[in-house]
Every structure is written in C-alpha cells, then in structure tokens.
Design a protein around this motif. Structure first.
Motif, PDB file in Angstrom:
ATOM      1  N   GLN A   1      44.179 -12.097  67.417  1.00 24.70           N
ATOM      2  CA  GLN A   1      44.521 -13.183  66.502  1.00 24.70           C
ATOM      3  C   GLN A   1      43.472 -14.292  66.597  1.00 24.70           C
ATOM      4  OE1 GLN A   1      48.504 -14.038  67.871  1.00 24.70           O
ATOM      5  NE2 GLN A   1      49.368 -12.873  66.177  1.00 24.70           N
TER       6      GLN A   1
ATOM      7  N   SER B   1      47.907 -17.618  64.033  1.00 23.11           N
ATOM      8  CA  SER B   1      48.493 -16.294  64.257  1.00 23.11           C
ATOM      9  C   SER B   1      47.882 -15.203  63.374  1.00 23.11           C
ATOM     10  CB  SER B   1      50.007 -16.345  64.047  1.00 23.11           C
ATOM     11  OG  SER B   1      50.288 -16.716  62.714  1.00 23.11           O
ATOM     12  N   ARG B   2      46.938 -15.577  62.538  1.00 23.00           N
ATOM     13  CA  ARG B   2      46.297 -14.595  61.655  1.00 23.00           C
ATOM     14  C   ARG B   2      45.407 -13.658  62.477  1.00 23.00           C
ATOM     15  NH1 ARG B   2      45.249 -15.244  56.062  1.00 23.00           N
ATOM     16  NH2 ARG B   2      43.952 -13.539  55.346  1.00 23.00           N
ATOM     17  N   ARG B   3      45.452 -12.393  62.167  1.00 23.25           N
ATOM     18  CA  ARG B   3      44.600 -11.418  62.847  1.00 23.25           C
ATOM     19  C   ARG B   3      43.170 -11.562  62.354  1.00 23.25           C
ATOM     20  NH1 ARG B   3      47.363  -5.936  61.787  1.00 23.25           N
ATOM     21  NH2 ARG B   3      45.149  -5.501  61.575  1.00 23.25           N
TER      22      ARG B   3
ATOM     23  N   ASP C   1      40.916  -9.384  61.895  1.00 20.06           N
ATOM     24  CA  ASP C   1      40.478  -8.383  60.926  1.00 20.06           C
ATOM     25  C   ASP C   1      41.023  -8.633  59.519  1.00 20.06           C
ATOM     26  OD1 ASP C   1      43.098  -7.640  61.464  1.00 20.06           O
ATOM     27  OD2 ASP C   1      42.627  -5.544  61.862  1.00 20.06           O
ATOM     28  N   THR C   2      41.836  -9.667  59.360  1.00 25.16           N
ATOM     29  CA  THR C   2      42.304 -10.052  58.020  1.00 25.16           C
ATOM     30  C   THR C   2      41.685 -11.375  57.571  1.00 25.16           C
ATOM     31  OG1 THR C   2      44.244 -11.300  58.778  1.00 25.16           O
ATOM     32  CG2 THR C   2      44.520  -8.923  58.441  1.00 25.16           C
TER      33      THR C   2
END
Length: 67
Positions: free
Chosen positions: A2, A39-41, A43-44
């Motif tokens: 994250q 909290s964003r990954r 890879d996104t």
C-alpha cells in the motif's frame, strides 16, 4: 504494498532531511496524501489517481496556483 507502507519505507531511508523539512513532510502526508492514498495499493496508483487528486485539491482550495 500500500502507498502508506511505501511512504514509511521511503521516509526511513531519508537521511538528509532537516528537522523542519521532516515536520513539513509529515504535515503534508498527514493532512493531504494519507487521506487520499494511504490504503491504496501501489499497483493501482497511476496518472488517473494523481489527476483525480489534483482536480479535487484544486476545487477544494488545497492546491493554489503559484505566485
């Protein structure tokens, strides 16, 4: 991984930041980037996420044009 985890790893390796720079960085992270991306990954995380963030920040006054 994250974004929040990445940021913590990155900060741990920043040896040349002055105490004032570190405080400024912590403030930016806490008030602006963590709420949007913590909290964003990783890879996104792409240009679309950044563009959406900057648009919202501009509309809400978070980002101001440079004088």
């Amino acid at each position: 991984m994250q974004v929040g985890d990445y940021v913590e790893e990155w900060k741990a390796h920043q040896r040349d930041l002055s105490p004032a720079s570190l405080r400024h960085l912590e403030s930016l992270l806490e008030h602006h980037l963590h709420p949007a991306f913590h909290s964003r990954r990783m890879d996104t995380f792409d240009h679309k996420a950044v563009e959406a963030f900057t648009l919202l920040a501009s509309l809400t006054g978070l980002l101001r044009p440079q004088d």
